[in-house]
Design a protein around this motif. Structure first.
Motif, PDB file in Angstrom:
ATOM      1  N   ASP A  96       0.810  -1.221   0.000  1.00 38.79           N
ATOM      2  CA  ASP A  96       0.000   0.000   0.000  1.00 38.79           C
ATOM      3  C   ASP A  96       0.840   1.267   0.000  1.00 38.79           C
ATOM      4  N   GLU A  97       1.979   1.248   0.677  1.00 36.16           N
ATOM      5  CA  GLU A  97       2.802   2.451   0.744  1.00 36.16           C
ATOM      6  C   GLU A  97       3.428   2.770  -0.609  1.00 36.16           C
ATOM      7  N   VAL A  98       3.807   1.755  -1.354  1.00 34.18           N
ATOM      8  CA  VAL A  98       4.320   1.972  -2.713  1.00 34.18           C
ATOM      9  C   VAL A  98       3.212   2.524  -3.599  1.00 34.18           C
ATOM     10  N   ALA A  99       2.030   1.911  -3.519  1.00 35.07           N
ATOM     11  CA  ALA A  99       0.900   2.367  -4.321  1.00 35.07           C
ATOM     12  C   ALA A  99       0.532   3.803  -3.987  1.00 35.07           C
ATOM     13  N   LEU A 100       0.559   4.155  -2.714  1.00 39.16           N
ATOM     14  CA  LEU A 100       0.215   5.511  -2.300  1.00 39.16           C
ATOM     15  C   LEU A 100       1.250   6.513  -2.799  1.00 39.16           C
ATOM     16  N   GLU A 101       2.515   6.197  -2.637  1.00 36.82           N
ATOM     17  CA  GLU A 101       3.563   7.126  -3.055  1.00 36.82           C
ATOM     18  C   GLU A 101       3.534   7.333  -4.569  1.00 36.82           C
ATOM     19  N   SER A 102       3.298   6.283  -5.310  1.00 40.53           N
ATOM     20  CA  SER A 102       3.256   6.415  -6.771  1.00 40.53           C
ATOM     21  C   SER A 102       2.030   7.194  -7.220  1.00 40.53           C
ATOM     22  N   CYS A 103       0.937   7.073  -6.469  1.00 35.03           N
ATOM     23  CA  CYS A 103      -0.287   7.790  -6.830  1.00 35.03           C
ATOM     24  C   CYS A 103      -0.101   9.298  -6.713  1.00 35.03           C
ATOM     25  N   GLU A 104       0.797   9.728  -5.832  1.00 35.06           N
ATOM     26  CA  GLU A 104       1.085  11.153  -5.697  1.00 35.06           C
ATOM     27  C   GLU A 104       1.622  11.745  -7.003  1.00 35.06           C
ATOM     28  N   PHE A 105       2.199  10.898  -7.837  1.00 36.11           N
ATOM     29  CA  PHE A 105       2.843  11.376  -9.062  1.00 36.11           C
ATOM     30  C   PHE A 105       1.858  12.095  -9.969  1.00 36.11           C
ATOM     31  N   TRP A 106       0.622  11.579 -10.070  1.00 29.87           N
ATOM     32  CA  TRP A 106      -0.336  12.169 -11.011  1.00 29.87           C
ATOM     33  C   TRP A 106      -0.739  13.570 -10.562  1.00 29.87           C
ATOM     34  N   ILE A 107      -0.853  13.768  -9.260  1.00 25.98           N
ATOM     35  CA  ILE A 107      -1.172  15.100  -8.741  1.00 25.98           C
ATOM     36  C   ILE A 107      -0.023  16.059  -9.031  1.00 25.98           C
ATOM     37  N   SER A 108       1.179  15.607  -8.740  1.00 19.33           N
ATOM     38  CA  SER A 108       2.351  16.462  -8.962  1.00 19.33           C
ATOM     39  C   SER A 108       2.541  16.764 -10.446  1.00 19.33           C
TER      40      SER A 108
END
Length: 247
Positions: A96-108
C-alpha cells in the motif's frame, strides 16, 4: 560524497540501498551542484532500483520521481513515457505504501503544468487504475469507523478529499493536530480521488468519454456485495465536479 552514495544503490544489502537512496532524496528540493551534475547517474540508479525486491526501496524511488517532477521536471521529460508506465505499474503494487507514493505522481504531474500530451495517451489506463483504487479496501480505517456509527453523514472532504500536502512546500506549523489527523487518514483511495480531481482540472471534459462508462457500470451494480464499487463511482463524480463542470 554523492558518488559514494550512488554506488551504494547497487549494494546487495537492502538496508544500505534504502539509506543511500533516502539520503540522496533529501537533497532533491535544494538541488546542490553535486546532485545537478550527477543527475544522469542518479536517474540511472533510480531506474535500476525501480524493480527492487524491497517495497521500501520502491517507495523511495516513487518519492524521488514525485519530487523531481515537482522541482526539476526537465530532467524527467526525456524519460517520461517509461516513468509513466512505471507509475501505472506501481499504482497496482501489492504494498500500500508503494501504491500511495506512486499515486502522488499524477497530482504532482498536473500541478507542475507539464505538456498534457505527455500523459494523454495513458489517460484510458490511468483513469481505470484510479477508479479501481478508489474502491474501499476491507481494512480502510474510515470504513471501520463508519461501521461503528452509521448515522454519521458523509463529510464534504469524503466526497472530494483535499488532504494532500506537497512534498516540496510542507507545513507552515499551524493546526498541527489537524494535520496529524489528515496525514493519518491519507490513503490510496483518497489519493486516487485527488489524482482524478487533478486530471479533471488539467484535461477537463476530455476525460469524460473514458470515465463515465466506468462510472455508469459501477453505479449499475445492484448486489449488496458491490456497494463499494457504487460508492467509488459517487466519489469519482465528486472528484471531477469542478474540473468537468461544463460536461
Amino acid at each position: 560524497f554523492l558518488p559514494r552514495l550512488l554506488k551504494l544503490f547497487l549494494s546487495p544489502h537492502v538496508t544500505l540501498r534504502c539509506l543511500a537512496l533516502s539520503s540522496v532524496n533529501q537533497f532533491i528540493v535544494l538541488m546542490p551542484a553535486a546532485l545537478f551534475l550527477n543527475m544522469d547517474s542518479y536517474l540511472e540508479g533510480l531506474f535500476v532500483l525501480a524493480q527492487d525486491s524491497s517495497p521500501e526501496v520502491r517507495k523511495l524511488v516513487c518519492s524521488a520521481l514525485v519530487q523531481l517532477v515537482e522541482v526539476q521536471s526537465s530532467f524527467l521529460q526525456p524519460h517520461m513515457r517509461n516513468i509513466i508506465e512505471y507509475m501505472l505499474q506501481a499504482n497496482r503494487d501489492t504494498d500500500d505504501e508503494v501504491a500511495l507514493e506512486s499515486c502522488e505522481f499524477w497530482i504532482s504531474f498536473c500541478e507542475a503544468r507539464l505538456p498534457p500530451e505527455l500523459l494523454r495517451d495513458f489517460l484510458p489506463r490511468l483513469i481505470g487504475v484510479l477508479l479501481s483504487n478508489m474502491v474501499y479496501a476491507d481494512d480502510d480505517e474510515t470504513l471501520l469507523d463508519s461501521e461503528d456509527d452509521d448515522s454519521v453523514p458523509d463529510r464534504d472532504q469524503d466526497l472530494k478529499p483535499r488532504f494532500r500536502q506537497s512534498h516540496v512546500h510542507g507545513s507552515n506549523g499551524e493546526n498541527v493536530e489537524d494535520e496529524d489527523e489528515i496525514i493519518n487518514s491519507w490513503n490510496v483511495r483518497k489519493c486516487s480521488a485527488a489524482g482524478l480531481d487533478a486530471l479533471s482540472n488539467a484535461f477537463g471534459d476530455e476525460i469524460l468519454p473514458t470515465l463515465m462508462p466506468l462510472v455508469q457500470a459501477n453505479l449499475s451494480s445492484n448486489t449488496n456485495g458491490e456497494w463499494k464499487e457504487r460508492e467509488a463511482a459517487v466519489l469519482a463524480l465528486g472528484a471531477i465536479a469542478e474540473g468537468c463542470i461544463n460536461g
